[in-house]
Scaffold this active site. Sequence first.
Site, short mmCIF file in Angstrom:
data_model
loop_
_atom_site.label_atom_id
_atom_site.label_comp_id
_atom_site.label_asym_id
_atom_site.label_seq_id
_atom_site.Cartn_x
_atom_site.Cartn_y
_atom_site.Cartn_z
N ASP A 329 54.78 33.97 5.86
CA ASP A 329 53.89 35.07 5.54
C ASP A 329 54.75 36.17 4.90
O ASP A 329 55.98 36.12 4.96
CB ASP A 329 53.24 35.57 6.83
CG ASP A 329 52.34 36.77 6.59
OD1 ASP A 329 51.57 36.74 5.62
OD2 ASP A 329 52.43 37.74 7.36
N ASP A 520 53.47 36.60 11.72
CA ASP A 520 53.50 37.58 12.80
C ASP A 520 52.13 38.13 13.19
O ASP A 520 51.97 38.68 14.27
CB ASP A 520 54.40 38.75 12.43
CG ASP A 520 53.79 39.64 11.37
OD1 ASP A 520 53.90 40.86 11.48
OD2 ASP A 520 53.19 39.10 10.42
N ASP A 524 47.68 35.03 11.13
CA ASP A 524 48.61 33.90 11.02
C ASP A 524 48.42 32.89 12.14
O ASP A 524 49.01 31.80 12.08
CB ASP A 524 50.07 34.40 11.04
CG ASP A 524 50.42 35.22 9.81
OD1 ASP A 524 49.93 34.86 8.72
OD2 ASP A 524 51.16 36.20 9.94
#
Length: 629
Positions: A329, A520, A524
């Site tokens: 990410d 995080d 996600d």
Amino acid sequence: MDITVEPQEGPQLAPTSPWRSVRPALRRYPVLAVTIVVGTVVTVLVLAGQGATARWVASVFALAVAAFQSVGMVRDIIKGRWGIDVLAVTAIVSTVLVGEYIASLIIVLMLSGGAALEDFAAGRATRELTSLLARAPRTAHREDDAGTSSDIAIAAVEVGDVLLVRPSEVVPVDAVLLTGPAMFDESALTGESLPVERATGDSVPSGVLNGPAAVRVRATAREEDSQYSRIIALVREAAGSRAPVVRLADRYAVPFTAAALVLAGVAWYLSGDAARFAEVLVVATPCPLLIAAPVAFLGGMSRAAKTGIIVKGGGILEQLSRVRTAAFDKTGTLTGGKPTLEAIRSTFLEPQEMLALAASAEQYSSHVLAAAVVAEAQARGLELDTTDTATEHATNGVSAVFTGRRVLVGKEAFVAGKAAGVETAVLAAGQMGIYVAVDGKFAGTLIMRDPLRPEAKETLLALRGLGVAETVMLTGDAGATAQFIATEAGITEVQAGLLPEDKVRLLQALPRRLVMMVGDGVNDAPVLAAADVGIAMGARGSTAASESADIVIMVDDLGKVAESVRIGQRTVRIAVESIWIGITLSVALMALAAAGHIPAVAGALAQEAVDLATILNALRALTPGRKRR
């Protein structure tokens, strides 16, 4: 293997008394205790010239243990795990039949002591995990309005309570420091050996050890929501896993058992001596296969915990060692997760008014950018409104109504789909825009910047050195910003503007397996669960991400991703190496015994040395090893 920490009851035993140290161990391992007693009696009888009686006592006892062991062996066979105890039982019976009763006692000692040896090795391997559990506080010292403290259960602590933390005590819940500056030992959580100084108003995570002076803190979370409680839950979850390499060791025992029985039979046939059969089996017990691999994986998990990496199971380490693609990410993972507001471009509202409305809506979003907008507004002293009508649209933005004014904040496409006149912001490299609309009209753009983490480039280089050849960014952010960060970090492929389901679909389509995903945020969680190995940056990340992930990094350091891969590879290498050390040494001893060069008693003692060698090698997983360039 479950990891539990039992509270000690009763008075502590004096360390000067050897018997008091040994007695609890003998109670825990009764067969071992009886074997020691029988061995002592047999020794006394032999020295007294009562060899026949000694042989009778040792033989009856050994056969009784073999019968008891056979019950467990049958249960294992019913469960499909045969070959583990067959050699041991056969070796005991054969040594008794050929008159090698001393060797039979040594085999019994080896079997009964094996459990104690494995427990000792496992305890050594899991020392970091168990130390985390043992340090968990049970009570807190809460102060009342008069400044008087009273002890309460940690579960009774509420947000806003003022707590007294005495010297060398563990901070019980997440809090802010009221009496700074103060020093805290955070090594149990982060692996950082040096004390950390915090000032008044700084956040203090639960689980850190207070320094030499008492401090006062204000609780910002209850026990179940505090970081240390999350770590404890992760550690307990990590304790019960059984790695694929451990199961592989069980499968090695089957052909090993068959080969040993065949070799022992051939040696008997060629020599014409039944004792040769017993001598081969004495050195063929597969204890190294049963102990070494579990100890190595527990050691690897403990090593990871020492550096602030919680691995939820040994099988995860095995998966991690075979990762070939890493997906990341962007915001809060590759970037620092602390965006700053660089400019406010408003159309019909005053800049401060637009920021206040945007921040009021962003209060109801879990995104890192939203938190940055709220923090900026608060830093400027702006008053934020509250509402019961706010809705977060996952990865897109937030809609809310404040005293009749409908506010939209988020991505350009999200705002443009619900408001008129949206203009695409001209952004410099590395900038990102948060679009704002009020009452259906475009109100302007907040220009943000979230720089790349300083350790990101080094982490990507380290992963390539570990064999992770392909790197991908999967992000919901705009393409231009994502591409800038990816180029700066050295990522080979970028997929931007994604919804959570898009991330899952693209990750599952990646051709080079196995794939690990690093993220995080709440958004996600689905892709972390879908990855072969999901890694959550849990220092500031969401609970949902930590629960979905296989590995949680408890420190705010992206470099721990490469460190976790290195630990996984080294742990698997040591586990397989330990298995083959045990097999190789046992096969060599069997060959010598088949040729008549190792008597039964010497063979039983040699097998104990093989066990010790494999366990000591497996415990190397506890050490950091040398980093490869």
